[in-house]
Design a protein around this motif. Sequence first.
Motif, mmCIF file in Angstrom:
data_model
loop_
_atom_site.group_PDB
_atom_site.id
_atom_site.type_symbol
_atom_site.label_atom_id
_atom_site.label_comp_id
_atom_site.label_asym_id
_atom_site.label_seq_id
_atom_site.Cartn_x
_atom_site.Cartn_y
_atom_site.Cartn_z
ATOM 1 N N UNK A 1 5.982 -5.300 -47.933
ATOM 2 C CA UNK A 1 5.373 -6.259 -48.851
ATOM 3 C C UNK A 1 4.051 -6.727 -48.277
ATOM 4 N N UNK A 2 2.972 -6.418 -48.977
ATOM 5 C CA UNK A 2 1.646 -6.749 -48.458
ATOM 6 C C UNK A 2 1.018 -7.838 -49.317
ATOM 7 N N UNK A 3 0.620 -8.932 -48.704
ATOM 8 C CA UNK A 3 -0.004 -10.013 -49.462
ATOM 9 C C UNK A 3 -1.367 -10.330 -48.902
ATOM 10 N N UNK A 4 -2.349 -10.429 -49.776
ATOM 11 C CA UNK A 4 -3.694 -10.774 -49.332
ATOM 12 C C UNK A 4 -4.090 -12.122 -49.898
ATOM 13 N N UNK A 5 -4.499 -13.041 -49.024
ATOM 14 C CA UNK A 5 -4.962 -14.360 -49.476
ATOM 15 C C UNK A 5 -3.905 -15.054 -50.310
ATOM 16 N N UNK A 6 -4.319 -15.499 -51.471
ATOM 17 C CA UNK A 6 -3.442 -16.228 -52.367
ATOM 18 C C UNK A 6 -2.315 -15.337 -52.916
ATOM 19 N N UNK A 7 -2.498 -14.013 -52.809
ATOM 20 C CA UNK A 7 -1.500 -13.058 -53.293
ATOM 21 C C UNK A 7 -0.172 -13.180 -52.563
ATOM 22 N N UNK A 8 -0.188 -13.871 -51.408
ATOM 23 C CA UNK A 8 1.050 -14.074 -50.671
ATOM 24 C C UNK A 8 2.020 -14.923 -51.503
ATOM 25 N N UNK A 9 1.476 -15.799 -52.329
ATOM 26 C CA UNK A 9 2.327 -16.682 -53.138
ATOM 27 C C UNK A 9 3.219 -15.898 -54.104
ATOM 28 N N UNK A 10 2.670 -15.049 -54.970
ATOM 29 C CA UNK A 10 3.550 -14.265 -55.839
ATOM 30 C C UNK A 10 4.389 -13.242 -55.073
ATOM 31 N N UNK A 11 3.921 -12.865 -53.897
ATOM 32 C CA UNK A 11 4.660 -11.867 -53.115
ATOM 33 C C UNK A 11 5.977 -12.446 -52.591
ATOM 34 N N UNK A 12 5.943 -13.718 -52.262
ATOM 35 C CA UNK A 12 7.084 -14.359 -51.622
ATOM 36 C C UNK A 12 8.409 -14.200 -52.395
ATOM 37 N N UNK A 13 8.458 -14.548 -53.697
ATOM 38 C CA UNK A 13 9.743 -14.382 -54.409
ATOM 39 C C UNK A 13 10.162 -12.917 -54.528
ATOM 40 N N UNK A 14 9.186 -12.015 -54.547
ATOM 41 C CA UNK A 14 9.518 -10.588 -54.647
ATOM 42 C C UNK A 14 10.148 -10.129 -53.332
ATOM 43 N N UNK B 1 9.337 -27.841 -65.835
ATOM 44 C CA UNK B 1 9.345 -26.861 -66.929
ATOM 45 C C UNK B 1 10.751 -26.253 -66.964
ATOM 46 N N UNK B 2 11.730 -27.025 -67.438
ATOM 47 C CA UNK B 2 13.134 -26.631 -67.307
ATOM 48 C C UNK B 2 13.471 -25.263 -67.894
ATOM 49 N N UNK B 3 12.969 -24.980 -69.104
ATOM 50 C CA UNK B 3 13.331 -23.699 -69.715
ATOM 51 C C UNK B 3 12.752 -22.527 -68.950
ATOM 52 N N UNK B 4 11.494 -22.666 -68.525
ATOM 53 C CA UNK B 4 10.866 -21.574 -67.768
ATOM 54 C C UNK B 4 11.613 -21.390 -66.451
ATOM 55 N N UNK B 5 11.970 -22.517 -65.826
ATOM 56 C CA UNK B 5 12.672 -22.447 -64.540
ATOM 57 C C UNK B 5 13.981 -21.677 -64.661
ATOM 58 N N UNK B 6 14.684 -21.843 -65.774
ATOM 59 C CA UNK B 6 15.975 -21.162 -65.873
ATOM 60 C C UNK B 6 15.844 -19.723 -66.344
ATOM 61 N N UNK B 7 14.758 -19.379 -67.011
ATOM 62 C CA UNK B 7 14.620 -18.013 -67.525
ATOM 63 C C UNK B 7 13.871 -17.085 -66.581
ATOM 64 N N UNK B 8 13.019 -17.647 -65.730
ATOM 65 C CA UNK B 8 12.068 -16.781 -65.028
ATOM 66 C C UNK B 8 12.727 -15.931 -63.936
ATOM 67 N N UNK B 9 12.121 -14.785 -63.695
ATOM 68 C CA UNK B 9 12.555 -13.891 -62.626
ATOM 69 C C UNK B 9 11.321 -13.567 -61.784
ATOM 70 N N UNK B 10 11.539 -13.102 -60.539
ATOM 71 C CA UNK B 10 10.381 -12.794 -59.681
ATOM 72 C C UNK B 10 9.410 -11.850 -60.388
ATOM 73 N N UNK B 11 8.125 -12.094 -60.194
ATOM 74 C CA UNK B 11 7.101 -11.224 -60.773
ATOM 75 C C UNK B 11 6.525 -11.776 -62.055
ATOM 76 N N UNK B 12 7.186 -12.766 -62.659
ATOM 77 C CA UNK B 12 6.678 -13.271 -63.939
ATOM 78 C C UNK B 12 5.647 -14.376 -63.732
ATOM 79 N N UNK B 13 4.912 -14.674 -64.800
ATOM 80 C CA UNK B 13 3.824 -15.642 -64.661
ATOM 81 C C UNK B 13 3.806 -16.602 -65.849
#
Lengths: 286, 511
Positions: A104-117, A21-33
Motif C-alpha cells: 500500500x503506497x500513500x503519497x502526501x494526503x493520499x495516505x488518508x484514503x489509503x488507511x482504511x484500504x 453523517x449517520x447514513x453515510x457512516x453506516x453505508x460506506x465501505x473503504x474506497x468510497x468518497x
Amino acid sequence: MNKILVKRQLSDAVFLMKVSAPLIASERLPGQFIILQLDNDFGERIPLTIADADPAEGSITIIFQTVGKTTRALALKLAGDHIASILGPLGHPTHIEKFGTVVCVGGGIGVAPLHPIAKGMRDAGNRVIAIIGARTRSLVILEDELRAIADELIVVTDDGSYGRRGLVTEPLKELCGRDPKPDLAVAIGPPIMMKACSEATRPFGVHTMVSLNTIMVDGTGMCGGCRVTVGGKTKFVCVDGPEFDGHRVDFDNMMQRLKSYKRQEEEAHHRCRLDAEIASRESPKP
Amino acid sequence: MPPRRGDCEPGVAQTVSHDTPEQLAEAARRELEALRRRDKPLTPRDRRAIPLQDMPSQPADVRRANMAEVALGYSPEQTQVESLRCLQCKTAPCVDGCPVRIDIPGFLKAAADGDFKAAIAIIKRNSLLPAVCGRVCPQESQCQENCTLGKVLKDPAKAVSIGRVERFVADLERDGGHARPPEVKPETGRKVAVIGTGPASITVAADVRREGHHVVMFEAFHKPGGVMIYGIPEFRLPKKIVQAEIDALTAMGVEIHTNFLIGRTRKLQDLLEKDGFDAVFIGTGAGLPKFMEIEGENLVGVFSANEYLTRANLMKAYDKGRADTPIYASRKVAVLGGGNVAMDAARTALRLGAAEVHLVYRRTQAEMPARVEEVAHAGEEGVQFHLLQNAKRIIGDDYGCVKGMACVRYELGEPDASGRRRPVEIKGSEFMMEVDTVIVAIGNESNPLIQRTTQGLKVTPWGTVIVDETGKTSIERVFAGGDIVLGAATVILAMGEGRRAAASINDLLKA
Ligand SMILES: Cc1cc2nc3c(=O)[nH]c(=O)nc-3n(C[C@H](O)[C@H](O)[C@H](O)COP(=O)(O)OP(=O)(O)OC[C@H]3O[C@@H](n4cnc5c(N)ncnc54)[C@H](O)[C@@H]3O)c2cc1C
Ligand code: FES
C-alpha cells in the motif's frame, strides 16, 4: 447540514474532521468518497475520500489538504460548525479479498484514503506492506495508524528529513524485485506519484490499483466532468471508479484535465488575497 | 469562417416581435376595445382576422449579455385578444395534442372573457405545472400543431398561442399570491417515497399527498427541481418559478431530503423493507450524458451539455466573483446537437462571453428536435448554424486543450425507421473548424445507479425502467415515470406519467 464533531490539524496544511453523517457512516465501505459543499447557492462541490467512519457514533472522518478555495474555507470551520451539504457514499468500494501480499503506497494526503484500504486488506488476511511518502517530515500523516496495521512500514521523505530520503517508487521497485513479488500494489496520492508508481510496477507485472481524484460536479454520473481515459475507453471516475488499473490509466490526459480551471482559480485566489490585504489595511489591528 | 453550403441562419419565427412590450400592449388594448365595441357576437371569420399577438421579448443584442428571461410575457389585453382568436371548435383537436388533455377551448374562453382565475382553475384540473409548461412545452408539435385556426390560415405558426395564454394566467396567479396549495385530506398514516424531484416526481408528490399520505422526496443534488433547476437555463425558465412549485409541496407537508442518493445513501429495497414506506416512485430522469465517441473527446475544453449547463445554472458560474464553481473561459465554441439542450448550451455560451458559437447538427433545421422558438431565439442572438455537418475528431494543442475540430458534410439519403431522411457522409468533405471549446449535446440516457442496486427491477436494453399501463415496475409497490421510463422526453410527458403513477399509488393505498 452536517455538524463538525471534531477538528484536528495533522500538519501545516492538512486537517482532519469528524462530521456527523449517520447514513453515510453506516453505508460506506473503504474506497468510497463524498461530495461536499459549503454554501448551497454559490459554493462548489468537491470530492473528498472518506478516511474512516464510525457507524455507532454516526460520524465519518475526512482528511483534507488546503489546496483550493473550498478546502481553505473548510479549514477555517470549527467543531460545532455545520457543513451545508454532504452527499455520499459515492463510487465503488475497494475490491478487498485475500490476494497474498499487498503493498500500500500513500503519497502526501493520499495516505488518508489509503488507511482504511490497508486496514481492510489486513483484515482480509493479506500481508500488508505500507510505504508512505511526503515532501518533508512535518507532512507525514497517519504514521502510527499505519504502523499498527502493516506488517512492514517504510517512510520516505523527499528531503530526507525523516525516514528514507527519496521517492516512494524506490522502495516500491525493491519490493517488486523480491521473490515472491507482491500480489497487488495500491497507490494513492498526487497523480504524478500514482503515474510513477504504475510505471514502477509495470515491468514486474504487479497489478496496481490507483484511486483517482478528478474534478467533479455532481458525483453521480450525470455530467461526465470526471471522465478519464482508461485502456483507451472513457470512464466516469465518480461511478465507474474511483479505483482503476493504474497500468491502463492515461495519466497525462488526466493531469491536463485537472488543470482545466487552473488559471481562473489562480486569478480568483489572487483577487481574494488582494481583497484580504486591502481589508486588513483598512481595519487596523487592535 | 466564411459561410459554406449547408450553413444557415435560421429564419426568424414570425411570432417573435421587435416592438416594445408597451407598444404590443397598447396595440392589444386598442384591438380589444374595437372588438368590444361590436354589437354582434364574433363569427369564426372575425376571429380569424384578429392579429396574432407577438410575445414581448428582450431585444436580442441586450439579452445575449444577460441571464434574465428572454420572453417577457403577454399583457392582460394581449392575453384576451389572443384567446379571442380561438374558434372554439367542437372537435377541439388541440386537446388531443395535449399529453395531459387540458380543456384548452375551455380555458381560452375564460381568458377571452377576462376571467383569468377561471382559466387557471381549468388548466390546473389537468396540469400541475402550468407556469413551467407554458414556457417550455413544445406547443408547436402538440396542441398548436392540431389547432384548426393554424390549419385554416395554412400556417401552423399562426395557430392560437395556447402556451403563452397558459403562461400568463399561471404567472398572474402566482405573482398575485393567489396560488393556494391544494387541500390535503386527513392523514392516512401511509408513507410514500419519491425518488428525484423533477416534474414527474413533483406531480406524484402533490397528487399522493393530496390524499393524506405522507410523502418523502429524495434528491441527489443539493436543490430540488430536477432538470428544471440544473439544466434549463434561467433565461428560459426562471428558477423562482420552479422554486414556487417546490414551496407549494412543502406547504402541503411534503418532506424533501436533498443530498440523498438512492442506491448509495440508501438502497431502494431498504425504503420498503426497513424504513416503512408503503410505495416508492422512481423519477430519476435521464441523467447520463452521451458522448460522440470520437478522437479527442477527453481533451480539456470538451464538455457534456449537462456539465456545462449545471455549472452555469445550478452552480451559478455565470455569477463570476460570487460563485466558487468555475466555468471554462471560451472564445469560439462548437455545440454538437440540435435539441433544446444544444440550444440552451449554445445560448448560455454566448451569455458567458464567447465571441462565436457554432451549432453543428447532422440533419437539417426541419429535423431539429428543439422548440421552434428556441431555434429562432438562438439565431437572433447570433448562434451560427452548421447544418448537415458533423464532428469527426477533436484536435488538441501541446497542453491537451482543444484547438480545433475536424468536421464532415452530409447529404440527406433514404428515409430511416423514424421516417426522417438519413444523413449520409459526403466522401472527402472533411474540413477544420477552429474552436477552443466543444459542448456535446447529443442526448442523455438513463442513469443506471438505481437499476444496478435494485434486484429484480426490469429494464429495457437502453436502461430505461419497464412499467405496465399503471406505471408499476416489475417490483411490487414500486412505480416509475418520466424520463427514466421514456428516455429523454419532455416536462409535460413526465408530468403525465407522474399523474398516472400517482393514481395507481393512491389506488394501492386505498386497499
Ligand atoms: C437542457 C435541457 C433542456 C430541456 N428543455 C426542455 C424543454 O424546453 N421542454 C421540455 O418539455 N423538456 C425539456 N427538457 C426535458 C425535460 O426537462 C425532462 O424531460 C424532464 O425534466 C424529465 O423529468 P423527470 O421528472 O423525469 O426527471 P428530471 O427532471 O431529470 O429529474 C430527475 C431528478 O432525479 C434526481 N436523481 C437521479 N437519480 C437519483 C437517485 N438515485 N437518488 C436521488 N435522486 C436522483 C436527479 O438529480 C434529478 O434532480 C430539457 C432537458 C434538458 C437537459
Ligand atoms: S462528477 Fe459528474 S459524472 Fe462524475
